[in-house]
Design a protein around this motif. Structure first.
Motif, short mmCIF file in Angstrom:
data_model
loop_
_atom_site.label_atom_id
_atom_site.label_comp_id
_atom_site.label_asym_id
_atom_site.label_seq_id
_atom_site.Cartn_x
_atom_site.Cartn_y
_atom_site.Cartn_z
N ARG A 102 -6.83 -3.75 -8.94
CA ARG A 102 -6.48 -5.17 -8.84
C ARG A 102 -7.27 -5.89 -7.75
NH1 ARG A 102 -0.21 -4.26 -8.05
NH2 ARG A 102 -1.14 -2.50 -6.91
N GLY A 103 -8.14 -5.13 -7.08
CA GLY A 103 -8.95 -5.74 -6.04
C GLY A 103 -8.32 -5.72 -4.67
N ASN A 104 -7.16 -5.08 -4.52
CA ASN A 104 -6.58 -4.93 -3.19
C ASN A 104 -7.49 -4.06 -2.33
OD1 ASN A 104 -4.17 -6.43 -3.75
ND2 ASN A 104 -3.39 -4.65 -4.87
N VAL A 105 -7.57 -4.36 -1.06
CA VAL A 105 -8.49 -3.70 -0.15
C VAL A 105 -7.71 -2.81 0.81
CG1 VAL A 105 -10.38 -4.03 1.50
CG2 VAL A 105 -9.95 -5.77 -0.26
N TYR A 106 -8.06 -1.53 0.84
CA TYR A 106 -7.43 -0.55 1.72
C TYR A 106 -8.45 -0.17 2.79
CZ TYR A 106 -4.09 -0.09 -2.13
OH TYR A 106 -3.15 -0.35 -3.10
N VAL A 107 -8.10 -0.39 4.05
CA VAL A 107 -9.04 -0.20 5.15
C VAL A 107 -8.53 0.88 6.09
CG1 VAL A 107 -10.26 -1.29 7.07
CG2 VAL A 107 -9.70 -2.63 5.02
N ALA A 108 -9.41 1.85 6.41
CA ALA A 108 -9.11 2.82 7.46
C ALA A 108 -9.36 2.13 8.80
CB ALA A 108 -9.97 4.06 7.30
N ASP A 109 -8.29 1.66 9.41
CA ASP A 109 -8.36 0.92 10.67
C ASP A 109 -8.41 1.95 11.80
OD1 ASP A 109 -8.18 -0.95 12.67
OD2 ASP A 109 -6.13 -1.58 12.21
N THR A 110 -9.60 2.50 11.99
CA THR A 110 -9.78 3.70 12.82
C THR A 110 -9.26 3.51 14.24
OG1 THR A 110 -11.74 4.17 11.49
CG2 THR A 110 -11.48 5.41 13.54
N GLY A 111 -9.67 2.43 14.88
CA GLY A 111 -9.30 2.22 16.27
C GLY A 111 -7.83 1.97 16.50
N ASN A 112 -7.12 1.52 15.46
CA ASN A 112 -5.68 1.27 15.57
C ASN A 112 -4.83 2.39 14.96
OD1 ASN A 112 -5.72 -1.24 16.97
ND2 ASN A 112 -6.30 -2.28 15.07
N VAL A 115 -3.78 2.56 8.31
CA VAL A 115 -4.43 2.01 7.12
C VAL A 115 -3.87 0.61 6.91
CG1 VAL A 115 -4.68 2.20 4.62
CG2 VAL A 115 -4.83 4.26 6.04
N GLN A 116 -4.75 -0.35 6.72
CA GLN A 116 -4.35 -1.72 6.47
C GLN A 116 -4.63 -2.07 5.01
OE1 GLN A 116 -2.47 -3.11 8.73
NE2 GLN A 116 -3.76 -4.37 10.06
N VAL A 117 -3.69 -2.78 4.38
CA VAL A 117 -3.82 -3.16 2.98
C VAL A 117 -3.78 -4.67 2.87
CG1 VAL A 117 -2.96 -2.84 0.64
CG2 VAL A 117 -2.59 -1.03 2.36
N PHE A 118 -4.82 -5.22 2.22
CA PHE A 118 -4.94 -6.66 2.02
C PHE A 118 -5.09 -6.95 0.52
CE2 PHE A 118 -6.75 -5.66 6.15
CZ PHE A 118 -6.22 -6.64 6.99
N SER A 119 -4.64 -8.13 0.10
CA SER A 119 -4.91 -8.56 -1.27
C SER A 119 -6.36 -8.99 -1.39
CB SER A 119 -3.99 -9.73 -1.64
OG SER A 119 -4.41 -10.91 -0.97
N ILE A 120 -6.80 -9.20 -2.61
CA ILE A 120 -8.19 -9.59 -2.84
C ILE A 120 -8.49 -10.95 -2.19
CG2 ILE A 120 -7.75 -10.73 -5.05
CD1 ILE A 120 -10.42 -9.53 -6.02
N THR A 121 -7.46 -11.76 -1.99
CA THR A 121 -7.66 -13.06 -1.35
C THR A 121 -7.59 -12.98 0.17
OG1 THR A 121 -5.30 -13.58 -1.51
CG2 THR A 121 -6.71 -14.27 -3.35
N GLY A 122 -7.25 -11.79 0.70
CA GLY A 122 -7.20 -11.60 2.13
C GLY A 122 -5.81 -11.62 2.73
N ALA A 143 -6.41 6.73 -5.30
CA ALA A 143 -6.33 7.51 -6.55
C ALA A 143 -5.13 7.00 -7.33
CB ALA A 143 -6.22 8.99 -6.25
N GLU A 144 -5.34 5.95 -8.10
CA GLU A 144 -4.21 5.29 -8.78
C GLU A 144 -3.56 6.16 -9.84
OE1 GLU A 144 -4.46 0.75 -9.12
OE2 GLU A 144 -6.58 1.37 -9.20
N ARG A 145 -4.35 7.00 -10.51
CA ARG A 145 -3.76 7.87 -11.53
C ARG A 145 -2.72 8.81 -10.96
NH1 ARG A 145 -8.76 10.46 -14.68
NH2 ARG A 145 -7.08 11.79 -15.51
N GLU A 146 -2.94 9.23 -9.72
CA GLU A 146 -1.97 10.10 -9.05
C GLU A 146 -0.94 9.29 -8.25
OE1 GLU A 146 -5.38 10.96 -8.96
OE2 GLU A 146 -4.85 12.29 -10.60
N GLY A 147 -1.20 7.99 -8.09
CA GLY A 147 -0.33 7.18 -7.25
C GLY A 147 -0.43 7.58 -5.80
N ARG A 148 -1.65 7.94 -5.35
CA ARG A 148 -1.83 8.48 -4.01
C ARG A 148 -2.96 7.79 -3.26
NH1 ARG A 148 -1.84 15.03 -5.22
NH2 ARG A 148 0.30 15.19 -6.02
N LEU A 149 -2.84 7.87 -1.95
CA LEU A 149 -3.94 7.55 -1.04
C LEU A 149 -4.32 8.83 -0.31
CD1 LEU A 149 -2.56 4.29 0.64
CD2 LEU A 149 -4.06 4.44 -1.34
#
Length: 309
Positions: A102-112, A115-122, A143-149
């Motif tokens: 769906r275009g959601n963005v999953y970010v490995a926020d290393t320094g913090n 994991v941060q999750v944003f919609s495609i619009t931010g 991995a959406e088929r497994e429902g996992r990160l």
């Protein structure tokens, strides 16, 4: 640019810049011709990862700036996601990211340590705090088929397995050189058969696992000759399933079969080995074009890979 954050990000990636072999023809090795199409720039400061959405939008994780910069297919820069900091919607020295369907963005926020999750619009959707697990996340794989990160953790030298919402399920790996162990796991990729490819940076290999952490195989080993790896950083699956690996030290990109067999090295149209500057994250778009982050010179280069020479 403050030198402190830059040095910290280079340390996270473990990049060596002291030596780049001379440019030359790919004599004695298979060449995979790569036509340079264009460069993408948007005032980046140590970018690390790139992803391409279903609609052609280009997502670039801009490490020191603490943002995901979103560009249209032509490279115009309409918006940024996130900002530098430790707040709920902020990022600090992020390294890896992934998109869902769906275009959601999953970010490995290393320094913090999250994991941060944003919609495609931010819009910020949620944060997944991993500090209680003493984790230092450097990449996240959807991995959406497994429902996992899947999250690569360089502090624990392991892979964390979470639900899409962030509930911890399991982990695998430990520090070491044995089969299934890691020395600084990094970026990851997923193929159509649900195999997970993990860059095992200091063990100079790509380890391949099934969705439950069972090790299937290995790609590469230490060295600077064809088919060897010195500082692997990025991994991406081509449209035909070929595994491409970037090496930030030698500056080359090599191709392997999923079995681990060596296929070739990227060359320019004249047959010369393609030498990039600290290539890190990579991604393919739906047209089969390869996007490569050149971290130290703050750009993403786009290539069309042709037939073997």
């Amino acid at each position: 640019m403050k030198r402190g954050p830059r040095r910290k990000l280079l340390l996270v990636l473990g990049i060596c810049l002291a030596f780049l072999p001379a440019r030359g023809r790919s004599q004695g090795m298979e060449g995979l011709q790569a036509e340079h199409l264009r460069d993408v720039r948007a005032d980046f400061n140590q970018p690390t990862e790139v992803a391409v959405g279903e609609g052609g939008e280009i997502f670039v994780l801009d490490g020191v700036n603490g943002q995901v910069k979103v560009l249209d297919e032509r490279g115009a820069f309409p918006r940024a996601i996130g900002s530098v900091g430790e707040g709920e919607e902020q990022l600090r020295l992020p390294v890896g990211m992934d998109l869902d369907s769906r275009g959601n963005v999953y970010v490995a926020d290393t320094g913090n340590g999250r994991v941060q999750v944003f919609s495609i619009t931010g819009r910020h959707q949620r944060g997944i705090d991993l500090r209680a697990r003493k984790a230092r996340p450097v990449d996240v794989l959807v991995a959406e088929r497994e429902g996992r990160l899947y999250v690569s953790d360089q502090e624990g030298h392991r892979i964390l397995v979470l639900t899409m919402e962030g509930t911890f399920l399991s982990s695998w790996g430990e520090y070491g050189e044995n089969v299934g162990a890691f020395r600084f796991p990094g970026m990851m990729a997923l193929d159509g058969d649900r195999r997970i490819y993990v860059v095992d940076v200091l063990n100079t290999r790509i380890q391949v696992f099934n969705p439950d952490g069972g090790r299937i195989g290995q790609i590469g080993e230490w060295g600077v000759t064809p088919g060897k790896l010195f500082r692997p950083k990025g991994v991406a699956l081509g449209p035909d399933g070929t595994v491409y690996v970037s090496d930030s030290y030698t500056g080359v990109i090599q191709a392997f079969e999923q079995t681990g067999a060596y296929r070739g090295i990227l060359t320019d149209p004249l047959g010369r080995i393609l030498r990039l500057t600290t290539p890190v994250g990579m991604a393919f778009d739906r047209q089969g074009r390869l996007y490569v982050v050149q971290m130290e010179i703050n750009k993403v280069s786009v290539f069309r890979i042709g037939a073997r020479e």
